[in-house]
Design a protein around this motif. Structure first.
Motif, PDB file in Angstrom:
ATOM      1  N   VAL A 157       0.857  -1.191   0.000  1.00 22.97           N
ATOM      2  CA  VAL A 157       0.000   0.000   0.000  1.00 22.97           C
ATOM      3  C   VAL A 157       0.891   1.238   0.000  1.00 22.97           C
ATOM      4  CG1 VAL A 157      -1.780   1.253   1.276  1.00 22.97           C
ATOM      5  CG2 VAL A 157      -1.757  -1.244   1.318  1.00 22.97           C
ATOM      6  N   PRO A 158       0.627   2.209  -0.870  1.00 28.44           N
ATOM      7  CA  PRO A 158       1.407   3.452  -0.827  1.00 28.44           C
ATOM      8  C   PRO A 158       1.267   4.142   0.528  1.00 28.44           C
ATOM      9  CG  PRO A 158       0.172   3.283  -2.882  1.00 28.44           C
ATOM     10  CD  PRO A 158      -0.310   2.172  -1.991  1.00 28.44           C
ATOM     11  N   GLY A 159       2.353   4.777   0.983  1.00 30.92           N
ATOM     12  CA  GLY A 159       2.372   5.387   2.308  1.00 30.92           C
ATOM     13  C   GLY A 159       1.244   6.358   2.571  1.00 30.92           C
ATOM     14  N   PRO A 160       0.971   7.337   1.681  1.00 32.43           N
ATOM     15  CA  PRO A 160      -0.136   8.275   1.942  1.00 32.43           C
ATOM     16  C   PRO A 160      -1.483   7.589   2.087  1.00 32.43           C
ATOM     17  CG  PRO A 160       1.311   9.131   0.233  1.00 32.43           C
ATOM     18  CD  PRO A 160       1.748   7.723   0.497  1.00 32.43           C
ATOM     19  N   GLN A 161      -1.740   6.537   1.286  1.00 38.01           N
ATOM     20  CA  GLN A 161      -3.012   5.811   1.420  1.00 38.01           C
ATOM     21  C   GLN A 161      -3.096   5.082   2.755  1.00 38.01           C
ATOM     22  OE1 GLN A 161      -3.909   3.268  -1.908  1.00 38.01           O
ATOM     23  NE2 GLN A 161      -3.222   4.771  -3.423  1.00 38.01           N
ATOM     24  N   LEU A 162      -1.978   4.570   3.211  1.00 37.91           N
ATOM     25  CA  LEU A 162      -1.966   3.864   4.483  1.00 37.91           C
ATOM     26  C   LEU A 162      -2.391   4.773   5.625  1.00 37.91           C
ATOM     27  CD1 LEU A 162      -1.269   1.254   6.048  1.00 37.91           C
ATOM     28  CD2 LEU A 162       1.074   2.101   6.215  1.00 37.91           C
ATOM     29  N   VAL A 163      -2.039   6.041   5.537  1.00 39.53           N
ATOM     30  CA  VAL A 163      -2.355   6.986   6.608  1.00 39.53           C
ATOM     31  C   VAL A 163      -3.729   7.611   6.422  1.00 39.53           C
ATOM     32  CG1 VAL A 163      -1.650   9.134   7.705  1.00 39.53           C
ATOM     33  CG2 VAL A 163       0.064   7.457   7.039  1.00 39.53           C
ATOM     34  N   ASN A 164      -4.085   7.968   5.190  1.00 33.99           N
ATOM     35  CA  ASN A 164      -5.280   8.779   4.945  1.00 33.99           C
ATOM     36  C   ASN A 164      -6.529   7.982   4.595  1.00 33.99           C
ATOM     37  OD1 ASN A 164      -3.956  11.171   5.455  1.00 33.99           O
ATOM     38  ND2 ASN A 164      -3.472  11.568   3.305  1.00 33.99           N
ATOM     39  N   ASP A 165      -6.390   6.886   3.836  1.00 34.44           N
ATOM     40  CA  ASP A 165      -7.563   6.177   3.333  1.00 34.44           C
ATOM     41  C   ASP A 165      -8.271   5.419   4.456  1.00 34.44           C
ATOM     42  OD1 ASP A 165      -6.722   7.160   0.969  1.00 34.44           O
ATOM     43  OD2 ASP A 165      -6.560   5.229  -0.072  1.00 34.44           O
TER      44      ASP A 165
END
Length: 921
Positions: free
Chosen positions: A555-563
Motif C-alpha cells: 500500500v502506498p504510504g499516503p493511502q496507508l495513513v489517509n484512506d
C-alpha cells in the motif's frame, strides 16, 4: 396466524370446539334415573353386608376436571399454537430487506445478532415473504428470494474490521420496487447514516434492531515521558465502569503471553478513560498489541509498531567536542535529533557491543582496532545498523581506498572535496531530488540546505545501486550496502555543521527516521510517507484475531495513513524496509458516537425470543391426562388389583414410561448427528476416556483445522470426538487416535467398523505420545497398548516413511515430522516390492492409494493444540527453535490431511516421461 398475547394459532377456527366443553360437562355429570322403591321382606337378610364394588352415582369433580383438561389440551394442541409468534401486525406481508451494519462494532454481539436475523427469516418464511440481505460493510447487490434459502448462508456472514461503505455505493445495490426494511445496527453512528435511512424510508417502512451493549474501543498506544499511555473510549455515557487492558506479547522463550495489565476507569458520564504503563525497554520491545479484556472486537485491540519501541542508539565520535564550542561537537546535532525518540548509549565500543544496541553511529571515526572491527562486523551481520559520518579524520585516512573496507559501503577517493579546495566547487552544492528506489523518496528538499565539503566515492560498478542520496552535480551524499541481515550507511559529510547545513535542517531528522534510526511518537503525516510502499505483515479481522498477511499487495504510504480501512486496506502491521507502522481500527482523534434514530423509527433490542410450537407438548399432555383418567376410573370402580397402592404403582410406572425417550427420538438424534458430520469436512479423534488426553486431542485438531483454513482451500469445521462403539466413522477422512495405557479395548462390532473404515479409504493416525522415552514397539506402556489395540485391525505391512513418500511433498516439502517430540520414527504402509524409480524422476512409482495408518509417538496433538482464543496451549521446545518445531508439526498435519483428501496424486508426475513420449509420437 391469529395472535393472542404471546401465543399465536395457525388454525384458530379449531378453538371453536372449546364451546362444546360445557355440553360435555353436562353429559358427564348426568345422574341415572332414581329407582322405584318397593318393600321386599327378604331384603332384611342383606342388612349389615358391605359391597366392595360400590359404584358412585355421580362423577367426582376432580375426575370431571381431569377429563375437561384432557379434551381442552387436545383441542388447543390441534389448533397449532406457537409461543412468541412475533408482532404479525408489524411484520407486514410484502418483500423484506434485512440490512446489517456488519462492522467491527458489532463483532462482540455477532452470535446474538445472527440468531435474531435467523428468527426474522423464519417469521418471514412462515408468512411466505421474499427476503433480501444487504451487509453495509461489504455491500453486494440485494436479490429477493425465499427466506428459507438464506438461513443456511448465515454462518458464512461475518463482520468486517471497518465501518460501513459509502452511502452511494449502498443505495446503488438496493433492489428495485418497494419493500420493508429491518436494520440490524451495530450501535455506532457513521457518516451519511441519515442519508441511507432516508433512502430506505423512500422504499417502505423501516424498523431498527440494535443491541443495548456499549461499544468499547482502544486508541493507539503512545509512548510519552517514559510511559506507555493507553486511552479507552466508549460510545455511550453511563455510570462509572472499569476495563482491564492487557499487554500481549512474547515471553523470553518466544511463547505468547500477557506481559502486563492495567485498569482504565470511565468516570460517570465520561466516554474516555486513560491509564499508563511503565515498562522497561526490554519488555516494551516484546509487546505486540494491547487489548481490552473480554472484548471480542478489532476496535478493542491496538497494534504496536515502531512508535512504541524506542531504539537504542550508541553514539561514538572520533574526537570530543572542545570546551566552549559545543556546536562543533560531532555528536551535538545527532543527540538533539535522537534524544526525543531514542535511548542514547555512550561509552566505548567494548562496553556498548555487549548491550546489543539497534544502531551504532560512528561520527568521523577512521580506524578501529582489529578486535573492534570484527565484533562490529558480526553485529551488523546479525541485523545491526552501522551509521557512519565523514569528517577530517576520515578524509585524511587511507580507509577504504585501494580496497573496500568491510565496514564502509563504498570505496573512497583520497582527500576530499570542498569549496575552494583542490577538487573545488565554484559554490556550495544543493541536494538532488531523491530517486524512487531511495528510502528518502518523497521527502521535501529545503532550499537552504547546502554542502561545502564531502568525501568522494570511488567510481565502481556497484556504486550506482548503493547511492541513496546525491548532490545536484550527481556526486554521492549518502551511500548504503547490505551486510548479512544488517546494513552499513555512510553520510559523506560531517554530523555537525562544518561541511554542510544538513544537520541544521528538519530534513536531517526525517532522513534518520526513514533509516529507522529513530521512531516518532506521533503518527506520520501523509507527506512524510510520500513515495514509500508498505507491505502488510499481519492483518486483523473484526473479532481482533491476527493472521499472517500472506501475499497481500503493498500500500502506498499516503493511502496507508489517509484512506479509510476497507477490503484493500485491512487493519494490521505494515512494513517498509526496516520500519513498521500499525494501522489500527481507531486513530488517536476518532470519537465513538452512538447511533441515534428519529422518533418515527421503531427500535427494538436484540433479545428476540424464538418461535416455539406448542402443539406437540399439548397433545402429549392430553394423552397423559387421558391415561390418568383411565387409571382413576379403574380405581374408583375397584377393578385395580391391590387397591390404592396398586393404582399408585401403575400411575408411577406409566409416568416413567411416558418420560422415557422413544426409539424414534433417539433415531432422530442419531440422524441429526450424522447430518452435522456429513454436511462439512471435520477431523475426528477417538475418545479415550482420559479427560486430559481428550481435551488436548480436541484442541490439537482445532489448531490443525485453523491452519488448514488459513493456508489451504480446505475449510474444516469444529473437530468431533467419536465413540468407537456407537458413532459412525465413514464421515471422517482422518481419525486421530491417542494411545493411553488404560483405555478399554473396542468390542468386536467396533473392530468391524474400524476395518471397514480402513478398507474404504479412511486413515488412522496412531499417536503413542512417547517418542521422548521410547521408540516404536513395546518399550513403553503406550507401545504395548498400541500392539494390543491394533492386533484385530486389518493393517498392511509397514515401513518407516521413505524419503520419496508422497507425505514428504503433498503440500510442503518435508524431511522430518516432529510434534512435541522429534525423536520418533513414523511408520506407513510399505511400498510394493516392485516399485522402482523412474528414470529422470526423484521418486518411485508407488501405489495410488492412501496409507490406511500412520503410526508414531511425537505427540502431534500437543504441538497443534490451541486455546479458544487461538493461542498455543502447550510449550514446544525452547525459544525460536521451539516455534520452528511447532511450525513443522503444523506442516506435517497439513501434508497428512492433503494426503488423505488427494491420495498420491503427486506421484502421477512419474508418468510425465511416458506422456511426453506419446505426445512426441
Amino acid at each position: 396466524m391469529t395472535v393472542f398475547g404471546p401465543i399465536g394459532f395457525a388454525a384458530p377456527w379449531l378453538l371453536l370446539a372449546l364451546i362444546a366443553l360445557p355440553i360435555l360437562c353436562l353429559i358427564l355429570r348426568a345422574i341415572p334415573p332414581a329407582p322405584i322403591r318397593q318393600r321386599f321382606p327378604g331384603v332384611a337378610l342383606l342388612l349389615g353386608l358391605q359391597d366392595n364394588e360400590a359404584v358412585s352415582d355421580r362423577t367426582p369433580w376432580w375426575l370431571l376436571l381431569l377429563r375437561m383438561l384432557a379434551v381442552a389440551a387436545m383441542i388447543i394442541g390441534l389448533s397449532g399454537p406457537v409461543l412468541n409468534p412475533g408482532d404479525q401486525a408489524e411484520a407486514g406481508d410484502g418483500p423484506l430487506l434485512i440490512v446489517l451494519d456488519g462492522s467491527w462494532a458489532g463483532a462482540g454481539q455477532w452470535p446474538r445478532q445472527i440468531e435474531a436475523v435467523e428468527a426474522e427469516l423464519r417469521r418471514a418464511g412462515a408468512a411466505g415473504r421474499e427476503v433480501a440481505m444487504l451487509q453495509l460493510s461489504m455491500p453486494e447487490a440485494a436479490v429477493f428470494q425465499a427466506a428459507n434459502t438464506l438461513i443456511p448462508r448465515l454462518p458464512g456472514i461475518l463482520p468486517m474490521p471497518w465501518q460501513p461503505a459509502d452511502t452511494n455505493t449502498v443505495l446503488d445495490r438496493l433492489p428495485e420496487g418497494g419493500f420493508e426494511t429491518v436494520w440490524f445496527s451495530d450501535g455506532l453512528a457513521y457518516p451519511d447514516q441519515t442519508t441511507l435511512l432516508e433512502g430506505l424510508e423512500a422504499r417502505g417502512p423501516v424498523r431498527v434492531v440494535q443491541s443495548g451493549v456499549d461499544v468499547v474501543a482502544l486508541a493507539p498506544a503512545a509512548y510519552l515521558d517514559g510511559v506507555v499511555e493507553l486511552t479507552a473510549r466508549r460510545a455511550m455515557e453511563g455510570p462509572e465502569r472499569s476495563v482491564t487492558i492487557l499487554a500481549q506479547g512474547r515471553d523470553p522463550a518466544g511463547n505468547a503471553a500477557v506481559l502486563a495489565t492495567a485498569n482504565a476507569v470511565f468516570e460517570a458520564g465520561k466516554t474516555e478513560a486513560g491509564t499508563a504503563l511503565s515498562l522497561p525497554s526490554e519488555l516494551r520491545a516484546r509487546v505486540t498489541r494491547f487489548e481490552v479484556q473480554r472484548a471480542r472486537s478489532a476496535g478493542a485491540v491496538t497494534l504496536v509498531d515502531d512508535s512504541l519501541r524506542r531504539r537504542e542508539v550508541a553514539l561514538i565520535a572520533g574526537r570530543a567536542g572542545r570546551e566552549g564550542l559545543e556546536l562543533l561537537s560531532p555528536l551535538h546535532y545527532l543527540e538533539r535529533a535522537l534524544e526525543p525518540t531514542a535511548d542514547l548509549l555512550n561509552g566505548s565500543l567494548s562496553d556498548i557491543l555487549p548491550a546489543n544496541p539497534d544502531v551504532i553511529v560512528l561520527a568521523d571515526v577512521a580506524t578501529l582496532a582489529d578486535g573492534e572491527a570484527e565484533a562490529i562486523a558480526d553485529w551488523v551481520e546479525n541485523g545491526g545498523l552501522l551509521l557512519r559520518f565523514a569528517g577530517p579524520r576520515v578524509a585524511a585516512s587511507d580507509i577504504s581506498r585501494s580496497t573496500e573496507d568491510p565496514l564502509m559501503p563504498v570505496r573512497l577517493r583520497s582527500g576530499g572535496r570542498s569549496v575552494g579546495g583542490a577538487m573545488s566547487w565554484g559554490s556550495p552544492k544543493t541536494l538532488a531530488p531523491f530517486r524512487e528506489n531511495s528510502p528518502f523518496f518523497g521527502l521535501d528538499l529545503p532550499s537552504d540546505v547546502a554542502v561545502t565539503a564531502q568525501v568522494m566515492a570511488q567510481p565502481d560498478p556497484t556504486l550506482a545501486e548503493r547511492v541513496i542520496a546525491e548532490l545536484s552535480d550527481g556526486t554521492p551524499l549518502v551511500t548504503r550496502k547490505r551486510s548479512g541481515q544488517g546494513q552499513i550507511v555512510l553520510f559523506h559529510v560531517t554530523a555537525n555543521a562544518e561541511w554542510s547545513s544538513l544537520p541544521l535542517s528538519g530534513l536531517f531528522v526525517e532522513m534518520l527516521e526513514r533509516l529507522a534510526i529513530s521512531s516518532t511518537a506521533a503518527s506520520p503525516a501523509a507527506e512524510d510517507l510520500e513515495g514509500t510502499i508498505w507491505t502488510p505483515q499481519i492483518v486483523m479481522d473484526a473479532f481482533g484475531t491476527l493472521r499472517d498477511a500472506g501475499a497481500m499487495p503493498g500500500v502506498p504510504g499516503p493511502q496507508l495513513v489517509n484512506d479509510p480501512a476497507g477490503p484493500s486496506l485491512l487493519p494490521g502491521v505494515y512494513v517498509s524496509g526496516d520500519r513498521s507502522l500499525a494501522r489500527n481500527v481507531l486513530t488517536a482523534d476518532d470519537v465513538l458516537t452512538p447511533a441515534e434514530w428519529p422518533p418515527r423509527i421503531p427500535v427494538s433490542g436484540l433479545t428476540i425470543a424464538p418461535q416455539q410450537p406448542l402443539g406437540g407438548l399439548l397433545l402429549a399432555m392430553a394423552i397423559g391426562l387421558l391415561v390418568l383418567d383411565v387409571i382413576a376410573s379403574l380405581a374408583l370402580s375397584g377393578r385395580l388389583t391391590g387397591g390404592l397402592r396398586g393404582s399408585r404403582t401403575a400411575a408411577i410406572g406409566i409416568a416413567l414410561l411416558l418420560s422415557m425417550p422413544t426409539p424414534q427420538a433417539e433415531a432422530q438424534q442419531n440422524v441429526d448427528a450424522a447430518l452435522a458430520a456429513a454436511s462439512e469436512l471435520a477431523l475426528a479423534y477417538v475418545i479415550t476416556g482420559n479427560k486430559n488426553v481428550d481435551e488436548i486431542a480436541e484442541a490439537g485438531l482445532r489448531g490443525l483445522s485453523d491452519t488448514l483454513f488459513f493456508r489451504t482451500s480446505v475449510e474444516p469445521s469444529t473437530p468431533i470426538g467419536v465413540n468407537l462403539e456407537t458413532d459412525e466413522l465413514a464421515f471422517f477422512p482422518l481419525l486421530y487416535w491417542p494411545i493411553t495405557p488404560d483405555q478399554p479395548r473396542p468390542s468386536q462390532d467396533a473392530y468391524t467398523k474400524l476395518n471397514d473404515y480402513l478398507r474404504s479409504g479412511g486413515l488412522i493416525l496412531f499417536d503413542t505420545r512417547d517418542a521422548d522415552v521410547a521408540s516404536f514397539g513395546a518399550a513403553s506402556a503406550n507401545g504395548r497398548k498400541l500392539r494390543d489395540l491394533a492386533a484385530a485391525l486389518d493393517i498392511p505391512a509397514l515401513e518407516p516413511v521413505p524419503r520419496d513418500h508422497v507425505l514428504t511433498r503433498t503440500f510442503y516439502l518435508l524431511q522430518d515430522f516432529p510434534g512435541r517430540h522429534v525423536q520418533g520414527d513414523i511408520w506407513v504402509e510399505a511400498a510394493p516390492p516392485g516399485a522402482e524409480q523412474v528414470e529422470g524422476m526423484p521418486f518411485r512409482n508407488l501405489n495410488d492409494g492412501v496409507t490406511p495408518v500412520v503410526i508414531g509417538g511425537n505427540d502431534w496433538a500437543s504441538a497443534w493444540a490451541v486455546t479458544a482464543t487461538g493461542q498455543s496451549m502447550l510449550p514446544v521446545g525452547r525459544g525460536l527453535g521451539g516455534e520452528r518445531q511447532r511450525e513443522l508439526a503444523y506442516r506435517f498435519g497439513v501434508n497428512l490431511v492433503m494426503h488423505v483428501l488427494t491420495g498420491n496424486y503427486k506421484s502421477d508426475q512419474v508418468h510425465v516421461p511416458a506422456l511426453l513420449d506419446r505426445l512426441g509420437q
